[in-house]
Design a protein around this motif. Structure first.
Motif, PDB file in Angstrom:
ATOM      1  N   GLY A   1       0.842  -1.197   0.000  1.00 18.26           N
ATOM      2  CA  GLY A   1       0.000   0.000   0.000  1.00 18.26           C
ATOM      3  C   GLY A   1       0.874   1.242   0.000  1.00 18.26           C
ATOM      4  O   GLY A   1       1.724   1.423  -0.871  1.00 18.26           O
ATOM      5  N   ASP A   2       0.684   2.093   1.002  1.00 18.49           N
ATOM      6  CA  ASP A   2       1.482   3.313   1.115  1.00 18.49           C
ATOM      7  C   ASP A   2       2.726   3.110   1.977  1.00 18.49           C
ATOM      8  O   ASP A   2       3.470   4.067   2.226  1.00 18.49           O
ATOM      9  CB  ASP A   2       0.633   4.439   1.732  1.00 18.49           C
ATOM     10  CG  ASP A   2      -0.523   4.839   0.825  1.00 18.49           C
ATOM     11  OD1 ASP A   2      -0.372   4.690  -0.400  1.00 18.49           O
ATOM     12  OD2 ASP A   2      -1.563   5.282   1.357  1.00 18.49           O
ATOM     13  N   THR A   3       2.949   1.887   2.429  1.00 15.16           N
ATOM     14  CA  THR A   3       4.059   1.607   3.341  1.00 15.16           C
ATOM     15  C   THR A   3       5.248   1.031   2.585  1.00 15.16           C
ATOM     16  O   THR A   3       5.101   0.144   1.740  1.00 15.16           O
ATOM     17  CB  THR A   3       3.628   0.596   4.433  1.00 15.16           C
ATOM     18  OG1 THR A   3       2.497   1.128   5.122  1.00 15.16           O
ATOM     19  CG2 THR A   3       4.764   0.340   5.415  1.00 15.16           C
ATOM     20  N   THR A   4       6.436   1.567   2.891  1.00 16.36           N
ATOM     21  CA  THR A   4       7.681   1.050   2.322  1.00 16.36           C
ATOM     22  C   THR A   4       8.470   0.345   3.418  1.00 16.36           C
ATOM     23  O   THR A   4       8.751   0.934   4.469  1.00 16.36           O
ATOM     24  CB  THR A   4       8.540   2.181   1.734  1.00 16.36           C
ATOM     25  OG1 THR A   4       7.800   2.845   0.699  1.00 16.36           O
ATOM     26  CG2 THR A   4       9.831   1.632   1.142  1.00 16.36           C
ATOM     27  N   VAL A   5       8.798  -0.913   3.181  1.00 17.17           N
ATOM     28  CA  VAL A   5       9.597  -1.693   4.123  1.00 17.17           C
ATOM     29  C   VAL A   5      11.015  -1.807   3.567  1.00 17.17           C
ATOM     30  O   VAL A   5      11.209  -2.244   2.431  1.00 17.17           O
ATOM     31  CB  VAL A   5       9.004  -3.100   4.345  1.00 17.17           C
ATOM     32  CG1 VAL A   5       9.904  -3.920   5.263  1.00 17.17           C
ATOM     33  CG2 VAL A   5       7.599  -2.991   4.906  1.00 17.17           C
ATOM     34  N   THR A   6      11.996  -1.399   4.358  1.00 16.95           N
ATOM     35  CA  THR A   6      13.398  -1.492   3.954  1.00 16.95           C
ATOM     36  C   THR A   6      13.967  -2.786   4.516  1.00 16.95           C
ATOM     37  O   THR A   6      14.261  -2.885   5.709  1.00 16.95           O
ATOM     38  CB  THR A   6      14.202  -0.290   4.466  1.00 16.95           C
ATOM     39  OG1 THR A   6      13.599   0.916   3.977  1.00 16.95           O
ATOM     40  CG2 THR A   6      15.644  -0.360   3.990  1.00 16.95           C
ATOM     41  N   ALA A   7      14.115  -3.803   3.655  1.00 20.18           N
ATOM     42  CA  ALA A   7      14.608  -5.108   4.098  1.00 20.18           C
ATOM     43  C   ALA A   7      16.130  -5.166   4.093  1.00 20.18           C
ATOM     44  O   ALA A   7      16.723  -5.930   4.865  1.00 20.18           O
ATOM     45  CB  ALA A   7      14.046  -6.210   3.203  1.00 20.18           C
ATOM     46  N   ALA A   8      16.755  -4.381   3.239  1.00 20.82           N
ATOM     47  CA  ALA A   8      18.217  -4.273   3.201  1.00 20.82           C
ATOM     48  C   ALA A   8      18.560  -2.804   3.068  1.00 20.82           C
ATOM     49  O   ALA A   8      18.032  -2.113   2.200  1.00 20.82           O
ATOM     50  CB  ALA A   8      18.803  -5.067   2.026  1.00 20.82           C
ATOM     51  N   ASN A   9      19.452  -2.320   3.947  1.00 22.69           N
ATOM     52  CA  ASN A   9      19.698  -0.886   4.062  1.00 22.69           C
ATOM     53  C   ASN A   9      21.189  -0.589   3.864  1.00 22.69           C
ATOM     54  O   ASN A   9      21.969  -0.633   4.798  1.00 22.69           O
ATOM     55  CB  ASN A   9      19.231  -0.409   5.446  1.00 22.69           C
ATOM     56  CG  ASN A   9      19.206   1.097   5.565  1.00 22.69           C
ATOM     57  OD1 ASN A   9      19.656   1.811   4.668  1.00 22.69           O
ATOM     58  ND2 ASN A   9      18.700   1.591   6.678  1.00 22.69           N
ATOM     59  N   HIS A  10      21.571  -0.377   2.604  1.00 20.25           N
ATOM     60  CA  HIS A  10      22.945  -0.026   2.252  1.00 20.25           C
ATOM     61  C   HIS A  10      23.948  -1.044   2.803  1.00 20.25           C
ATOM     62  O   HIS A  10      24.862  -0.711   3.562  1.00 20.25           O
ATOM     63  CB  HIS A  10      23.286   1.389   2.746  1.00 20.25           C
ATOM     64  CG  HIS A  10      22.465   2.453   2.082  1.00 20.25           C
ATOM     65  ND1 HIS A  10      21.263   2.909   2.611  1.00 20.25           N
ATOM     66  CD2 HIS A  10      22.654   3.140   0.924  1.00 20.25           C
ATOM     67  CE1 HIS A  10      20.753   3.828   1.813  1.00 20.25           C
ATOM     68  NE2 HIS A  10      21.573   3.993   0.780  1.00 20.25           N
ATOM     69  N   ILE A  11      23.743  -2.288   2.398  1.00 18.03           N
ATOM     70  CA  ILE A  11      24.608  -3.390   2.832  1.00 18.03           C
ATOM     71  C   ILE A  11      25.788  -3.519   1.879  1.00 18.03           C
ATOM     72  O   ILE A  11      25.613  -3.575   0.665  1.00 18.03           O
ATOM     73  CB  ILE A  11      23.824  -4.712   2.897  1.00 18.03           C
ATOM     74  CG1 ILE A  11      22.784  -4.650   4.021  1.00 18.03           C
ATOM     75  CG2 ILE A  11      24.754  -5.904   3.086  1.00 18.03           C
ATOM     76  CD1 ILE A  11      21.894  -5.873   4.111  1.00 18.03           C
ATOM     77  N   SER A  12      26.984  -3.575   2.458  1.00 16.17           N
ATOM     78  CA  SER A  12      28.208  -3.765   1.671  1.00 16.17           C
ATOM     79  C   SER A  12      29.068  -4.845   2.323  1.00 16.17           C
ATOM     80  O   SER A  12      29.286  -4.817   3.536  1.00 16.17           O
ATOM     81  CB  SER A  12      29.017  -2.464   1.581  1.00 16.17           C
ATOM     82  OG  SER A  12      28.304  -1.459   0.873  1.00 16.17           O
ATOM     83  N   PHE A  13      29.509  -5.803   1.528  1.00 12.40           N
ATOM     84  CA  PHE A  13      30.496  -6.785   1.970  1.00 12.40           C
ATOM     85  C   PHE A  13      31.031  -7.528   0.750  1.00 12.40           C
ATOM     86  O   PHE A  13      30.468  -7.445  -0.344  1.00 12.40           O
ATOM     87  CB  PHE A  13      29.908  -7.777   2.991  1.00 12.40           C
ATOM     88  CG  PHE A  13      28.724  -8.578   2.514  1.00 12.40           C
ATOM     89  CD1 PHE A  13      28.872  -9.653   1.640  1.00 12.40           C
ATOM     90  CD2 PHE A  13      27.447  -8.279   2.968  1.00 12.40           C
ATOM     91  CE1 PHE A  13      27.775 -10.399   1.218  1.00 12.40           C
ATOM     92  CE2 PHE A  13      26.340  -9.008   2.545  1.00 12.40           C
ATOM     93  CZ  PHE A  13      26.517 -10.078   1.667  1.00 12.40           C
ATOM     94  N   GLN A  14      32.130  -8.233   0.960  1.00 12.86           N
ATOM     95  CA  GLN A  14      32.714  -9.090  -0.068  1.00 12.86           C
ATOM     96  C   GLN A  14      32.922 -10.481   0.508  1.00 12.86           C
ATOM     97  O   GLN A  14      33.279 -10.629   1.677  1.00 12.86           O
ATOM     98  CB  GLN A  14      34.054  -8.531  -0.554  1.00 12.86           C
ATOM     99  CG  GLN A  14      33.945  -7.204  -1.297  1.00 12.86           C
ATOM    100  CD  GLN A  14      35.316  -6.683  -1.719  1.00 12.86           C
ATOM    101  OE1 GLN A  14      36.283  -6.792  -0.981  1.00 12.86           O
ATOM    102  NE2 GLN A  14      35.396  -6.118  -2.911  1.00 12.86           N
ATOM    103  N   ILE A  15      32.693 -11.492  -0.315  1.00 15.03           N
ATOM    104  CA  ILE A  15      32.993 -12.878   0.051  1.00 15.03           C
ATOM    105  C   ILE A  15      33.948 -13.424  -0.996  1.00 15.03           C
ATOM    106  O   ILE A  15      33.700 -13.302  -2.200  1.00 15.03           O
ATOM    107  CB  ILE A  15      31.713 -13.724   0.140  1.00 15.03           C
ATOM    108  CG1 ILE A  15      30.821 -13.200   1.282  1.00 15.03           C
ATOM    109  CG2 ILE A  15      32.041 -15.199   0.362  1.00 15.03           C
ATOM    110  CD1 ILE A  15      29.477 -13.898   1.389  1.00 15.03           C
TER     111      ILE A  15
END
Length: 247
Positions: free
Chosen positions: A17-31
């Motif tokens: 609807g009008d709601t935004t869910v942030t499931a990942a927030n500027h994630i940085s990594f290396q494997i």
């Protein structure tokens, strides 16, 4: 070092609807190639979102995900399916075996999608079953096996395509503690053979079996380092109290 997986400021948004869910927030990594890494977090931490992006089941809303140097976010569905089959081997909590197929036929499935000839498929599938200690049961159907044995078949299926990354999603979640330890020991052995293993889990006691832990909270990385460091494992937060200290 050879970077296999790279998150560059990855964000993932879901809209209700009008709601935004942030499931990942500027994630940085290396494997890197040859690592055994656990991505750990509680429900809602973002670990499942990371798993879906790593596994090319979803793409970032913002930022960049590189898998073996390829920008996954720019791929269409067919390209995503191709790179999944080529570079990734999946181990699932619920095994996802096909009940009407015997074990060797189940293990052959990724090779069928890859267009591997029938004779080579059978040879490689039998070798993978031998590797997990089930070579003598190849004619059996999944329901004739214990849960631990079915998970071994799942591991064989993940290995048979010789992928760059083994992605294990809560691989002990449906198993008793003893069988779970056996499966973890098998993942460690697979890693020692030179494979890159990424383990997704909510369980601290499982995460510390990896070399390195990436811990997520509220869609952000809050720890990325050795699994044997004191700060690698934290106690749960208590509502109304102080944040749990390192264990």
């Amino acid at each position: 070092m050879n970077t296999l997986i790279e998150f560059q400021q990855v964000c993932k948004y879901y809209y209700t609807g009008d709601t935004t869910v942030t499931a990942a927030n500027h994630i940085s990594f290396q494997i890197y190639k040859g690592e055994f890494v656990a991505i750990v977090g509680s429900s809602g931490s973002g670990k499942s979102t990371c798993m879906n992006i790593i596994g090319c089941l979803d793409v970032p809303s913002e930022g960049t995900y590189l898998l073996s140097g390829q920008d996954v976010g720019q791929m269409n569905k067919n390209q995503l399916a191709e790179i999944r089959n080529e570079l990734l081997g999946f181990i699932f909590q619920q095994y996802n075996l096909l009940p009407k197929l015997n074990l060797v036929e189940n293990v052959e499935v990724p090779l069928m999608y890859a267009g591997v000839p029938k004779g080579e498929r059978r040879e490689r599938a039998l070798a993978a079953l031998e590797q997990v200690g089930l070579g003598n049961k190849w004619r059996h159907k999944p329901m004739e096996l214990s849960g631990g044995q079915q998970q071994r078949v799942s591991i064989a299926r993940a290995l048979v395509g010789r992928p760059s990354v083994i992605l294990a999603d809560e691989p002990t979640g449906a198993l008793d503690s003893r069988t779970g330890r056996e499966v973890l020991a098998m993942l460690q052995d697979i890693h020692r053979q030179g494979n890159t293993v990424v383990l997704i889990t909510h369980d601290n006691s499982i995460a510390v079996q990896a070399q390195r832990i990436i811990r997520l909270e509220d869609g952000k990385v809050v720890y990325d380092g050795p699994s044997d460091a004191p700060e690698a494992v934290v106690t749960p937060r208590i509502a109304g109290g102080e944040e749990g200290r390192s264990a």
